[in-house]
Design a protein around this motif. Structure first.
Motif, short mmCIF file in Angstrom:
data_model
loop_
_atom_site.label_atom_id
_atom_site.label_comp_id
_atom_site.label_asym_id
_atom_site.label_seq_id
_atom_site.Cartn_x
_atom_site.Cartn_y
_atom_site.Cartn_z
N THR A 189 -6.20 2.91 -3.58
CA THR A 189 -5.97 2.66 -4.98
C THR A 189 -7.00 1.37 -5.14
N LEU A 190 -6.83 0.35 -3.96
CA LEU A 190 -7.38 -0.89 -4.32
C LEU A 190 -9.07 -0.60 -4.22
N ALA A 191 -9.53 0.29 -3.52
CA ALA A 191 -11.04 0.68 -3.63
C ALA A 191 -11.25 1.24 -5.01
N VAL A 192 -10.56 2.04 -5.31
CA VAL A 192 -10.66 2.85 -6.76
C VAL A 192 -10.66 1.76 -7.85
N THR A 193 -9.78 0.96 -7.93
CA THR A 193 -9.69 -0.25 -8.81
C THR A 193 -10.71 -1.12 -8.92
N SER A 194 -11.23 -1.48 -7.62
CA SER A 194 -12.37 -2.49 -7.44
C SER A 194 -13.72 -1.61 -8.34
N VAL A 195 -13.64 -0.44 -7.95
CA VAL A 195 -14.98 0.18 -8.69
C VAL A 195 -14.78 0.51 -10.11
N PRO B 244 -7.05 -5.80 -8.77
CA PRO B 244 -7.00 -4.54 -7.76
C PRO B 244 -5.98 -4.65 -6.72
N THR B 245 -5.63 -5.56 -6.31
CA THR B 245 -4.19 -5.91 -5.31
C THR B 245 -2.90 -5.56 -5.90
N ALA B 246 -2.77 -5.78 -7.36
CA ALA B 246 -1.67 -5.39 -8.09
C ALA B 246 -1.47 -3.91 -8.22
N MET B 247 -2.66 -3.26 -8.67
CA MET B 247 -2.69 -1.97 -8.79
C MET B 247 -2.29 -1.24 -7.47
N ALA B 248 -2.99 -1.65 -6.32
CA ALA B 248 -2.75 -1.07 -5.03
C ALA B 248 -1.31 -1.41 -4.58
N THR B 249 -0.82 -2.58 -4.92
CA THR B 249 0.83 -2.48 -4.76
C THR B 249 1.79 -1.72 -5.62
N ALA B 250 1.38 -1.34 -6.64
CA ALA B 250 1.98 -0.35 -7.61
C ALA B 250 2.07 1.12 -6.89
N ARG B 251 0.82 1.39 -6.61
CA ARG B 251 0.80 2.70 -5.96
C ARG B 251 1.53 2.75 -4.67
N ALA B 252 1.39 1.81 -3.96
CA ALA B 252 2.24 1.75 -2.66
C ALA B 252 3.68 1.78 -2.77
N VAL C 281 3.47 -3.24 -12.53
CA VAL C 281 2.73 -2.51 -13.75
C VAL C 281 2.54 -3.16 -14.80
N TRP C 282 3.67 -3.92 -15.64
CA TRP C 282 3.58 -4.62 -16.55
C TRP C 282 3.00 -5.82 -16.25
N ALA C 283 3.10 -6.51 -15.16
CA ALA C 283 2.13 -7.63 -14.89
C ALA C 283 0.80 -7.28 -14.84
N TYR C 284 0.47 -6.21 -14.31
CA TYR C 284 -1.03 -5.76 -14.32
C TYR C 284 -1.93 -5.60 -15.60
N ASP C 285 -0.92 -4.98 -16.19
CA ASP C 285 -1.60 -4.64 -17.61
C ASP C 285 -1.70 -6.01 -18.57
N LEU C 286 -0.66 -6.76 -18.51
CA LEU C 286 -0.53 -7.90 -19.38
C LEU C 286 -1.34 -9.15 -18.87
N SER C 287 -1.47 -9.44 -17.52
CA SER C 287 -1.99 -10.50 -17.13
C SER C 287 -2.86 -10.34 -15.95
N LEU C 288 -2.72 -9.53 -15.08
CA LEU C 288 -3.63 -9.48 -13.96
C LEU C 288 -4.63 -8.70 -13.77
N LYS C 289 -4.57 -7.95 -14.80
CA LYS C 289 -5.81 -6.84 -14.70
C LYS C 289 -7.44 -7.33 -14.45
N HIS C 290 -7.51 -8.37 -15.43
CA HIS C 290 -8.89 -9.02 -15.56
C HIS C 290 -8.97 -10.19 -14.41
N THR C 291 -8.20 -10.33 -13.49
CA THR C 291 -8.03 -11.31 -12.62
C THR C 291 -8.72 -10.89 -11.17
N LYS C 292 -8.69 -11.80 -10.24
CA LYS C 292 -9.16 -11.43 -9.03
C LYS C 292 -7.78 -10.66 -8.35
N ALA C 293 -6.72 -11.01 -8.76
CA ALA C 293 -5.45 -10.23 -8.25
C ALA C 293 -5.15 -8.71 -8.76
#
Length: 313
Positions: free
Chosen positions: A190-196, A134-142, A120-132
């Motif tokens: 979650t991957l699909a929703v985050t991509s949208v 959506p995958t990070a968000m999907a990983t968090a939900r899984a 969660v912290w990695a997604y919000d602070l560094s990964l959110k606007h990268t290609k990774a």
């Protein structure tokens, strides 16, 4: 009193409280996948998930405060209704609370919760606007669903005399391993929703909502198939919940694909988030936990009602 109402409204928007109704189903579906009865460990996982989810919400707005000042100046931080330091402090406190609750469920649950918090912290602070992102968000939900399975399976009441976790099906995979397909299903959605969601402020993408629609079709077909024999009532519930998932997610995805404007894209994201509830319920029903499925599904009306008052995006 007016100041209190304004302050409460600001924090409700910051934490996106209507989206909170989509969280308990992760722990409940994870517990159902183990074949074990929900217990103290499940409750601890559920409350830990709620804390970590809200930590992510607060941290998200803190990290996006400069971007929101341009694209969404009405949000609590850029509008000045919540101080950035308060949002960051809330994120840290909620993370600590979530990890403390997971620790009470045992070391395995704490391990999963730590991985979840780190994601969660990695997604919000560094990964959110990268290609990774959506995958990070999907990983968090899984991981959130696996937290429910792990805490349920490793709780003292669900362990045998030799200290090993009890199995839901003799000779089958371990209870946590048995939850992996469900975790992957929630992660795929979650991957699909985050991509949208990456296009919700500007719109213009038909590829993302089309991909999300295809994902929803595939998942609805998958969860409609039984994992365990549960009888005609369970079959009817599972099929109905799979249909509810497809309707909740598929319709706004289709509309966004046909007209990828920002309002319809935002509506697709909101519908995709709310669709997690029938998906979680369908997964529980597929595992034979009809009571858990109905309890999870009962959260949907509240999520829909509160989403009309406060945006979940």
């Amino acid at each position: 009193m007016p100041d209190l109402r304004v302050h409460t409204r600001a924090w409700t928007e910051l934490l996106r409280l209507p989206a909170l109704f989509t969280v308990p189903g992760d722990a409940l579906a994870g517990a159902a996948e183990t074949g074990l009865c929900p217990g103290r460990g499940t409750a601890l996982a559920l409350t830990s998930s709620l804390c970590l989810y809200e930590a992510g919400m607060a941290l998200n707005d803190w990290a996006d405060r400069a971007e929101d000042a341009v694209d969404r100046p009405h949000r609590p931080l850029p509008s000045g209704r919540v101080a950035p330091a308060a949002a960051l402090t809330a994120a840290a406190a909620l993370t600590a609370a979530g990890l403390a609750l997971a620790a009470r469920a045992g070391r395995p649950a704490l391990t999963v919760a730590t991985a979840l918090a780190g994601t969660v912290w990695a997604y919000d602070l560094s990964l959110k606007h990268t290609k990774a992102g959506p995958t990070a968000m999907a990983t968090a939900r899984a991981l959130d669903l696996l937290l429910g399975a792990t805490a349920t399976a490793t709780a003292p009441a669900n362990r045998t005399g030799d200290g090993t976790a009890a199995r839901g099906d003799l000779g089958g995979p371990g209870p946590v391993a048995s939850a992996l397909p469900a975790a992957l299903a929630v992660g795929a959605h979650t991957l699909a929703v985050t991509s949208v969601s990456r296009h919700e402020t500007q719109g213009g993408s038909t590829t993302a909502p089309l991909g999300a629609l295809a994902t929803a079709l595939a998942l609805s077909h998958a969860v409609a198939r039984p994992r365990r024999a549960v009888g005609s009532t369970g079959d009817l519930a599972r099929t109905g919940l799979a249909a509810a998932y497809l309707t909740t997610a598929g319709r706004p995805f289709l509309h966004a694909a046909l007209n990828p404007s920002p309002p319809l894209t935002q509506r697709a994201v909101s519908g995709g988030i709310r669709a997690l509830i029938p998906l979680q319920a369908a997964l529980a029903a597929r595992s034979g936990a009809l009571g858990t499925a109905l309890l999870t599904a009962a959260l949907a009306p509240a999520a829909r009602r509160f989403a009309r008052l406060v945006s979940v995006t």
